[in-house]
Design an enzyme around this catalytic site. Sequence first.
Site, PDB file in Angstrom:
ATOM      1  CG  HIS A  29      -0.388   0.092   2.533  1.00  0.00           C
ATOM      2  ND1 HIS A  29       0.518  -0.815   3.023  1.00  0.00           N
ATOM      3  CD2 HIS A  29      -0.592   0.997   3.545  1.00  0.00           C
ATOM      4  CE1 HIS A  29       0.845  -0.477   4.267  1.00  0.00           C
ATOM      5  NE2 HIS A  29       0.191   0.622   4.600  1.00  0.00           N
ATOM      6  CG  HIS A  31      -0.035   4.347   4.811  1.00  0.00           C
ATOM      7  ND1 HIS A  31      -0.866   3.564   5.578  1.00  0.00           N
ATOM      8  CD2 HIS A  31      -0.767   5.452   4.481  1.00  0.00           C
ATOM      9  CE1 HIS A  31      -2.046   4.167   5.717  1.00  0.00           C
ATOM     10  NE2 HIS A  31      -2.017   5.307   5.054  1.00  0.00           N
ATOM     11  CG  ASP A  33       4.942   2.559   7.248  1.00  0.00           C
ATOM     12  OD1 ASP A  33       4.103   3.063   6.473  1.00  0.00           O
ATOM     13  OD2 ASP A  33       4.626   1.742   8.146  1.00  0.00           O
TER      14      ASP A  33
HETATM   15 ZN   LIG Z   1       2.858   0.559   7.944  1.00  0.00          ZN
HETATM   16 ZN   LIG Z   2      -0.271   1.667   6.515  1.00  0.00          ZN
END
Ligand SMILES: [Zn+2]
Ligand SMILES: [Zn+2]
Length: 276
Positions: A29, A31, A33
Amino acid sequence: LIDCGEGTQMQLRKARIRLSSINNIFISHLHGDHIFGLYGLLSTLSLLGRKSPVNLYAPEAFEAILKVHLSDFDIHLSFEINFIPLRSKDPVTVLSDKHVTVTAFPLKHRIPTFGFLFREAPRERNIRKEALAMYQIPVHKILSIKKGSDLELPNGETVPNDLITFPPPEPVSYAYCSDTQYFKKLSALVKGVTVLYHEATFSAGEKELAVKTGHSTSDQAAAVARDAGAKKLLIGHFSARYKDTGILEKEARSVFPETYCVTEGRYYDISNLDTF
Ligand SMILES: [Zn+2]
Ligand SMILES: [Zn+2]
């Protein structure tokens, strides 16, 4: 390569993994990180003069974002990116070759997020050395015997396959469930997996916070492993609030004893579970 947060290049170097050996990149995904290391990695591959394409599996929205990034920063990669968009609400096979089959399936997070299931392809049977000598098995018959055929001898006799071969090791599998809140169906999606990686951002007492942020607790991760019949569970993605993640491991083990907190830089061999 599965997900590519900041620092991925350095960790790959520390682990002595050749960057040129990476042909498939799976992004769960968008995000930071899980993806902020990707632009740098792609640029490095280009600096190294890579020619062969990279297959990039990521949520569909990323295709346009990557295009804009590359053009705005005037980056001209030396290789093609073969983008495979992830969008399905059902599990879908995104890669299948003679070594492995990879299925992407949706998780339950704040934005579109996908887990990945890697299944090793069944290997061929092994021919017993002594059978090779005893029956003088001709080279052109070896392929079909490895696939399970019996051996016809010149005198018309038949030697059953299981007398001259032994079975290969059971194929192994690995499921990667990055950021997700608990949902009951997940265990069915990864049924029978050898090793499950599942996030455990919070401890068992923080169920409400977990739902609110789209994450899981340690005991929920363990419940997925237990219900899936996994052999081992790796947990990670811990909230920075836990200075000692031993508590999360302990909680998870009360539900699924074969749980291990992932340790950065450690090598886990899914074909040899003694390495856990
Ligand atoms: Zn994460
Ligand atoms: Zn996430």
